[in-house]
Design a protein around this motif. Structure first.
Motif, PDB file in Angstrom:
ATOM      1  N   GLU A 195     -12.217  11.356  20.539  1.00 16.49           N
ATOM      2  CA  GLU A 195     -13.376  12.174  20.191  1.00 16.49           C
ATOM      3  C   GLU A 195     -13.685  13.113  21.343  1.00 16.49           C
ATOM      4  O   GLU A 195     -13.329  12.844  22.500  1.00 16.49           O
ATOM      5  N   ALA A 196     -14.385  14.191  21.025  1.00 18.22           N
ATOM      6  CA  ALA A 196     -14.816  15.122  22.059  1.00 18.22           C
ATOM      7  C   ALA A 196     -16.111  15.787  21.624  1.00 18.22           C
ATOM      8  O   ALA A 196     -16.324  16.038  20.431  1.00 18.22           O
ATOM      9  N   CYS A 197     -16.957  16.063  22.590  1.00 18.18           N
ATOM     10  CA  CYS A 197     -18.185  16.818  22.327  1.00 18.18           C
ATOM     11  C   CYS A 197     -18.324  17.877  23.412  1.00 18.18           C
ATOM     12  O   CYS A 197     -18.234  17.573  24.608  1.00 18.18           O
ATOM     13  N   VAL A 198     -18.531  19.124  22.995  1.00 22.55           N
ATOM     14  CA  VAL A 198     -18.655  20.254  23.913  1.00 22.55           C
ATOM     15  C   VAL A 198     -20.070  20.801  23.822  1.00 22.55           C
ATOM     16  O   VAL A 198     -20.570  21.076  22.720  1.00 22.55           O
ATOM     17  N   VAL A 199     -20.709  20.961  24.969  1.00 21.61           N
ATOM     18  CA  VAL A 199     -22.086  21.449  25.037  1.00 21.61           C
ATOM     19  C   VAL A 199     -22.187  22.479  26.151  1.00 21.61           C
ATOM     20  O   VAL A 199     -21.263  22.662  26.946  1.00 21.61           O
TER      21      VAL A 199
END
Length: 371
Positions: free
Chosen positions: A298-302
């Motif tokens: 998984e990955a989350c970019v902010v």
């Protein structure tokens, strides 16, 4: 309006009865809430469960409040029924449903509504019963369930035979990484991706194709939705209602493209675009590249504030097995999207924080990366 406070699987039978009465008009509108929601007191104050519901309302469902204050979507029996009926039509017929999602959210409410329309009560996972155990108690096909990507990822490892036993597994609530979707389908799981929200009585676009009766258009780059599944507005909030609902259309905050074959591609939230050094970067595009790399689950970019860049691109990555090399991930983003999209901060994490029905909590990720 009748308030139903749920504590995990406890209280679901009471909600089922209340929804049955609300749908056939013999009971008041229902407001399902969670005893474990830290916003419980706030939601009660804002949504006023002791006051009568707006005319024509069967259920008031609190939105997850991803951008600011949560609201209560006003869903009629007609909207809920239209959504459930269109879902059964798309899947090939009414069937038995396994409830594996929080029942106070719209996806959980719809599992109950679909079950009632099919003439059954849903089987509930939880309360000491695993997903596989609950699946084994479900009667003969067609058998359906609804999950979020995090659940699918875990169940592919823990309960693959149970997943394969379903005629369809609806998947929504958050963006699904393509590798996860490919893995599930190659493993023999009939996954159907869904796009929608509380304001559309749940998913209304399946595998990119609108359900019967649902219309989609793109205005100023944003996805707009219409049809009998729409909520009538927001509880005690005429200003928010007027802003989001106009002329029979609901204006989302999602960027999208309608392809020539009529399928919808959602590109991510408009309010999440990162402006770094004057260049706009879509987090969803960076996440897609990261999750396509070996060793990434998984990955989350902010965005994070930066004196130099205004906003800088930051990423939290959950490894799958052997952790990937950070430089390899950065190189992959550079090759696919160019230098401005490359995260200037990338950290590996054991898990991504979630909220609501299983959506990644971007505010919590931002806080984690900003430490």
């Amino acid at each position: 309006m009748r308030e139903i406070v749920l504590d995990g699987a406890d209280g679901v039978p009471g909600l089922v009865r209340a929804l049955r009465d609300a749908l056939d008009g013999t009971g008041p509108a229902v407001l399902p809430l969670s005893a474990r929601d830290p916003r419980l007191g706030e939601l009660r104050a804002r949504l006023a469960p002791g006051e009568p519901a707006e005319p024509g309302t069967a259920v008031v469902v609190a939105t997850s409040g991803s951008t600011g204050e949560a609201k209560g979507a006003l869903l009629s029996a007609a909207a809920l029924t239209a959504s459930a009926t269109a879902t059964h039509t798309r899947l090939g017929g009414a069937g038995r449903w396994l409830l594996a999602l929080p029942a106070q959210h719209v996806a959980g409410v719809q599992v109950i509504v679909r079950s009632l329309l099919a003439g059954y009560e849903p089987v509930v996972a939880g309360g000491g019963q695993t997903f596989a155990e609950a699946a084994r108690t479900l009667a003969a096909s067609p058998r359906y369930t609804s999950l979020v990507p995090t659940q699918l990822s875990r169940l592919l490892t823990a309960d693959l035979p149970a997943l394969r036993s379903f005629d369809a597994v609806l998947l929504g609530g958050a963006v699904t990484p393509q590798p996860l979707l490919t893995r599930a389908r190659e493993a023999g799981v009939n996954v159907v991706t869904t796009y929608g929200m509380t304001e559309t009585a749940g998913g209304c676009v399946y595998d990119g194709v609108p359900l019967d009766g649902v219309d989609v258009r793109i205005e100023a780059g944003l996805v707009e939705l219409a049809g009998p599944v729409l909520a009538s507005g927001y509880r005690l909030d005429p200003a928010a209602t007027a802003k989001a609902f106009a002329g029979g259309w609901f204006r989302t905050t999602d960027l999208g493209v309608l392809h020539t074959d009529g399928t919808l591609e959602v590109l991510g939230r408009a309010d999440s675009v990162i402006n770094t050094g004057g260049v706009k970067v879509a987090p969803a595009a960076v996440e897609a590249v990261l999750t396509a790399q070996p060793g990434v689950a998984e990955a989350c970019v902010v965005d994070l504030p930066s004196d130099e860049w205004g906003q800088l691109v930051a990423a939290a990555v959950v490894p799958a097995g052997e952790p990937p090399r950070v430089q390899d991930l950065l190189d992959a983003v550079r090759a696919a999207l160019g230098a401005p999209a490359v995260p200037k901060l990338l950290r590996l994490a054991d898990t991504l924080p979630v909220r609501g029905p299983g959506k990644v909590d971007r505010a919590a990720v931002r806080e984690l990366l900003g430490r």
